[in-house]
Design an enzyme around this catalytic site. Structure first.
Site, short mmCIF file in Angstrom:
data_model
loop_
_atom_site.label_atom_id
_atom_site.label_comp_id
_atom_site.label_asym_id
_atom_site.label_seq_id
_atom_site.Cartn_x
_atom_site.Cartn_y
_atom_site.Cartn_z
N LYS A 1 -15.39 -22.56 67.25
CA LYS A 1 -14.35 -21.57 66.90
C LYS A 1 -13.44 -21.25 68.08
CE LYS A 1 -17.40 -20.00 63.27
NZ LYS A 1 -18.44 -19.05 62.81
N TYR B 1 -14.82 -26.07 57.03
CA TYR B 1 -15.63 -25.17 57.88
C TYR B 1 -17.02 -25.76 58.16
CZ TYR B 1 -18.29 -21.10 59.39
OH TYR B 1 -19.09 -20.25 60.10
N TYR C 1 -21.28 -12.83 69.29
CA TYR C 1 -21.75 -12.01 68.17
C TYR C 1 -21.71 -10.53 68.54
CZ TYR C 1 -23.25 -16.69 66.96
OH TYR C 1 -23.27 -18.04 66.74
N VAL D 1 -25.02 -20.88 66.64
CA VAL D 1 -26.42 -20.80 66.23
C VAL D 1 -27.18 -22.11 66.46
CG1 VAL D 1 -26.13 -18.88 64.60
CG2 VAL D 1 -25.93 -21.25 63.79
N1 GLU Z 1 -22.12 -22.61 60.40
C1 GLU Z 1 -22.72 -21.38 60.76
C2 GLU Z 1 -22.52 -20.33 59.68
O1 GLU Z 1 -21.51 -20.27 59.08
C3 GLU Z 1 -22.13 -20.94 62.06
C4 GLU Z 1 -22.76 -19.73 62.57
C5 GLU Z 1 -22.66 -19.59 64.05
O2 GLU Z 1 -22.88 -20.53 64.83
O3 GLU Z 1 -22.33 -18.47 64.43
O4 GLU Z 1 -23.37 -19.56 59.37
#
Ligand code: GLU
Length: 303
Positions: free
Chosen positions: A66, A188, A239, A257
């Protein structure tokens, strides 16, 4: 300073911290990764590359992606992007539905899942192929033409992606999505399933340490845009533990994650740590610890 020896020390010290976390299992394909793995790489703006542990092993970059999609979208959209998404920390879990409803379909920031869906929507509108544009960029910046996605991880997330689908449908109902929900979700999950090593990611992120200049010397972002992305990484990139990450590491960072964390040392280089076992917020336990120790021992932080 002997940077190679420092990274070797950090890799040697990682094991007890990796044992404290838990591998993400809400995407079943991620649950199969060995939690004891640890790698760390440092790419410097003057072209050096250091690494230790599993620093050449590809892993699922997940939300680390991202940071790169924000850079590509901001390069095309400039300030108009902020009509579609905010830039404040959320203080809520990255896939929260409640906050999005209160805030009428405008995600709090580009790094929570709803905000990242907006980035993909914009990159689709700008280029027609969000994933392809991002993948080409990552290949060019990392110098690794083999960067690609793991179809098994993408399929696994697609099969368990009800929450992201709910976020996308809700934003569509508020008029904050330009492309069909299914198309945005497809790009995504495939973006999150890109696999890269610590070395690849550290090299790919160098434009953030280099005031927006790409590996070939061309300009992706203005100096001020690069500053803004680093600021959003610092405040929103890890986060709802971004405050703790700033306290401990003192660098702009973006985690995923899959256990990866990218951290920017402005004008010096980019660090990437990877260890799959996560804390309760979704950040790699051994990864944050290693970055904390790195900035503590070198004194290289933004503070
Ligand atoms: N693909 C994961 C989701 O959408 C990404 C989450 C992450 O790495 O924060 O839950």
């Amino acid at each position: 300073m002997d940077l190679q020896a420092l990274l070797d020390d950090l890799a040697a010290e990682a094991a007890p911290f990796a044992a404290q976390g838990k591998v993400a299992d809400y995407i079943p394909a991620l649950a199969a990764v060995d939690p004891a793995r640890f790698g760390i790489a440092l790419a410097t703006v003057d072209g050096q590359l250091f690494g230790s542990g599993d620093w050449r092993a590809p892993f699922s970059i997940q939300s680390v992606s991202k940071a790169f999609s924000l850079a590509l979208v901001l390069a095309g959209d400039g300030e108009t992007l902020w009509k579609r998404v905010g830039r404040e920390p959320s203080g809520n879990p990255f896939n929260s539905l409640v906050q999005l409803e209160y805030e009428k379909g405008i995600p709090r920031n580009p790094f929570i899942n709803a905000g990242a869906l907006i980035l993909i929507d914009r990159l689709l509108s700008q280029t027609g192929d969000s994933l392809g544009t991002l993948r080409a960029f990552l290949r060019a910046e990392s110098g690794n033409p083999a960067v690609d996605l793991d179809p098994e991880v993408a399929a696994s997330e697609a099969a368990h992606g009800h929450r992201n689908a709910a976020l996308a449908h809700f934003m569509a109902s508020c008029g904050n999505l330009e492309n069909p929900v299914e198309r945005v979700l497809d790009h995504y999950v495939r973006q999150c399933a890109l696999t890269m090593s610590c070395a690849d990611l550290a090299k790919a992120g160098l434009f953030l340490a280099n005031h927006g200049l790409r590996a070939d010397g061309s300009r992706l972002l203005t100096r001020s845009e690069a500053k803004r992305i680093n600021a959003i990484m610092l405040t929103c990139g890890t986060y709802d533990a971004a405050g703790d990450f700033a306290y401990r590491v003192g660098l702009p960072g973006k985690s995923g994650v899959g256990g990866g964390i990218l951290a920017v040392l402005p004008e010096r280089g980019v660090l990437c740590a990877w260890s799959p076992a996560l804390d309760l917020h979704g950040n790699s336990v051994a990864g944050v610890e290693a970055l904390d120790r790195f900035t503590t021992r070198t004194g290289w932080s933004v503070f």
